[in-house]
Write a protein that holds these residues in place. Structure first.
Motif, PDB file in Angstrom:
ATOM      1  N   GLN A  46       2.018  -2.791   7.287  1.00  0.00           N
ATOM      2  CA  GLN A  46       2.653  -3.465   6.160  1.00  0.00           C
ATOM      3  C   GLN A  46       2.112  -2.940   4.828  1.00  0.00           C
ATOM      4  OE1 GLN A  46       5.304  -5.541   6.134  1.00  0.00           O
ATOM      5  NE2 GLN A  46       5.369  -4.877   8.261  1.00  0.00           N
ATOM      6  N   ILE A  47       0.811  -2.676   4.769  1.00  0.00           N
ATOM      7  CA  ILE A  47       0.222  -2.107   3.552  1.00  0.00           C
ATOM      8  C   ILE A  47       0.828  -0.740   3.268  1.00  0.00           C
ATOM      9  CG2 ILE A  47      -1.907  -1.165   2.554  1.00  0.00           C
ATOM     10  CD1 ILE A  47      -3.378  -3.538   3.939  1.00  0.00           C
ATOM     11  N   SER A  48       1.008   0.051   4.307  1.00  0.00           N
ATOM     12  CA  SER A  48       1.626   1.371   4.142  1.00  0.00           C
ATOM     13  C   SER A  48       3.049   1.250   3.599  1.00  0.00           C
ATOM     14  CB  SER A  48       1.628   2.103   5.485  1.00  0.00           C
ATOM     15  OG  SER A  48       2.273   3.343   5.376  1.00  0.00           O
ATOM     16  N   ALA A  49       3.784   0.258   4.089  1.00  0.00           N
ATOM     17  CA  ALA A  49       5.156   0.038   3.607  1.00  0.00           C
ATOM     18  C   ALA A  49       5.147  -0.340   2.135  1.00  0.00           C
ATOM     19  CB  ALA A  49       5.831  -1.050   4.440  1.00  0.00           C
ATOM     20  N   ILE A  50       4.175  -1.149   1.723  1.00  0.00           N
ATOM     21  CA  ILE A  50       4.078  -1.538   0.317  1.00  0.00           C
ATOM     22  C   ILE A  50       3.741  -0.335  -0.550  1.00  0.00           C
ATOM     23  CG2 ILE A  50       2.682  -2.857  -1.335  1.00  0.00           C
ATOM     24  CD1 ILE A  50       2.521  -5.064   0.821  1.00  0.00           C
ATOM     25  N   GLN A  51       2.810   0.482  -0.092  1.00  0.00           N
ATOM     26  CA  GLN A  51       2.453   1.677  -0.862  1.00  0.00           C
ATOM     27  C   GLN A  51       3.661   2.587  -1.028  1.00  0.00           C
ATOM     28  OE1 GLN A  51      -0.848   2.829   1.657  1.00  0.00           O
ATOM     29  NE2 GLN A  51      -2.328   2.197   0.090  1.00  0.00           N
ATOM     30  N   SER A  52       4.445   2.737   0.006  1.00  0.00           N
ATOM     31  CA  SER A  52       5.657   3.554  -0.071  1.00  0.00           C
ATOM     32  C   SER A  52       6.654   2.957  -1.059  1.00  0.00           C
ATOM     33  CB  SER A  52       6.279   3.666   1.318  1.00  0.00           C
ATOM     34  OG  SER A  52       7.485   4.389   1.261  1.00  0.00           O
ATOM     35  N   ALA A  53       6.814   1.641  -1.014  1.00  0.00           N
ATOM     36  CA  ALA A  53       7.745   0.975  -1.930  1.00  0.00           C
ATOM     37  C   ALA A  53       7.289   1.114  -3.377  1.00  0.00           C
ATOM     38  CB  ALA A  53       7.885  -0.501  -1.544  1.00  0.00           C
ATOM     39  N   ILE A  54       6.002   0.983  -3.633  1.00  0.00           N
ATOM     40  CA  ILE A  54       5.461   1.158  -4.987  1.00  0.00           C
ATOM     41  C   ILE A  54       5.687   2.593  -5.457  1.00  0.00           C
ATOM     42  CG2 ILE A  54       3.282   1.351  -6.276  1.00  0.00           C
ATOM     43  CD1 ILE A  54       4.116  -1.475  -6.168  1.00  0.00           C
ATOM     44  N   ASN A  55       5.486   3.545  -4.565  1.00  0.00           N
ATOM     45  CA  ASN A  55       5.731   4.948  -4.930  1.00  0.00           C
ATOM     46  C   ASN A  55       7.189   5.168  -5.311  1.00  0.00           C
ATOM     47  OD1 ASN A  55       3.074   5.721  -4.558  1.00  0.00           O
ATOM     48  ND2 ASN A  55       3.404   6.432  -2.463  1.00  0.00           N
ATOM     49  N   LYS A  56       8.107   4.519  -4.606  1.00  0.00           N
ATOM     50  CA  LYS A  56       9.530   4.663  -4.930  1.00  0.00           C
ATOM     51  C   LYS A  56       9.848   4.071  -6.303  1.00  0.00           C
ATOM     52  CE  LYS A  56      11.194   4.950  -0.217  1.00  0.00           C
ATOM     53  NZ  LYS A  56      11.943   4.323   0.870  1.00  0.00           N
ATOM     54  N   VAL A  57       9.223   2.942  -6.634  1.00  0.00           N
ATOM     55  CA  VAL A  57       9.415   2.346  -7.959  1.00  0.00           C
ATOM     56  C   VAL A  57       8.875   3.299  -9.019  1.00  0.00           C
ATOM     57  CG1 VAL A  57       8.721   0.461  -9.499  1.00  0.00           C
ATOM     58  CG2 VAL A  57       9.450  -0.050  -7.169  1.00  0.00           C
ATOM     59  N   SER A  58       7.695   3.853  -8.777  1.00  0.00           N
ATOM     60  CA  SER A  58       7.095   4.791  -9.727  1.00  0.00           C
ATOM     61  C   SER A  58       7.978   6.014  -9.943  1.00  0.00           C
ATOM     62  CB  SER A  58       5.719   5.259  -9.230  1.00  0.00           C
ATOM     63  OG  SER A  58       4.809   4.200  -9.184  1.00  0.00           O
ATOM     64  N   LEU A  59       8.491   6.568  -8.854  1.00  0.00           N
ATOM     65  CA  LEU A  59       9.345   7.753  -8.979  1.00  0.00           C
ATOM     66  C   LEU A  59      10.653   7.427  -9.691  1.00  0.00           C
ATOM     67  CD1 LEU A  59       8.759   9.493  -5.540  1.00  0.00           C
ATOM     68  CD2 LEU A  59       7.987  10.260  -7.799  1.00  0.00           C
TER      69      LEU A  59
END
Length: 95
Positions: A46-59
């Motif tokens: 779940q933490i990995s999924a959040i990190q991926s989602a945050i990266n998508k927002v950043s991009l």
């Protein structure tokens, strides 16, 4: 001396806010998982999924910034400053 705060209109504001709401929900979910003594690997997924989602927002923000703020600064002859600021943000994002 007080520095002036820059503002902008986010062209994809609604989508960004929706993504952030989902991320908030995921973080609350992890909080519950830890409280309920869930399996560590499940929490890490779940933490990995959040990190991926945050990266998508950043991009998405980086793309909007480049297409609008940086492009407008280049047209207005302030391109060097805008590019330097963009590169500083990119360096910070990749640390």
């Amino acid at each position: 001396m007080q520095e002036m705060m820059k503002t902008t209109v986010q062209p994809n504001k609604k989508q960004l806010l929706n993504r952030l709401k989902r991320i908030e929900g995921q973080v609350r979910g992890i909080h519950q998982m830890i409280e309920n003594d869930r399996y560590c690997v499940d929490i890490l997924h779940q933490i990995s999924a959040i990190q991926s989602a945050i990266n998508k927002v950043s991009l998405a923000l980086l793309e909007d910034h480049t297409h609008h703020c940086v492009a407008n600064a280049i047209k207005g002859n302030d391109g060097e400053n805008a590019i330097k600021e963009l590169m500083d943000v990119m360096k910070a994002m990749t640390k």
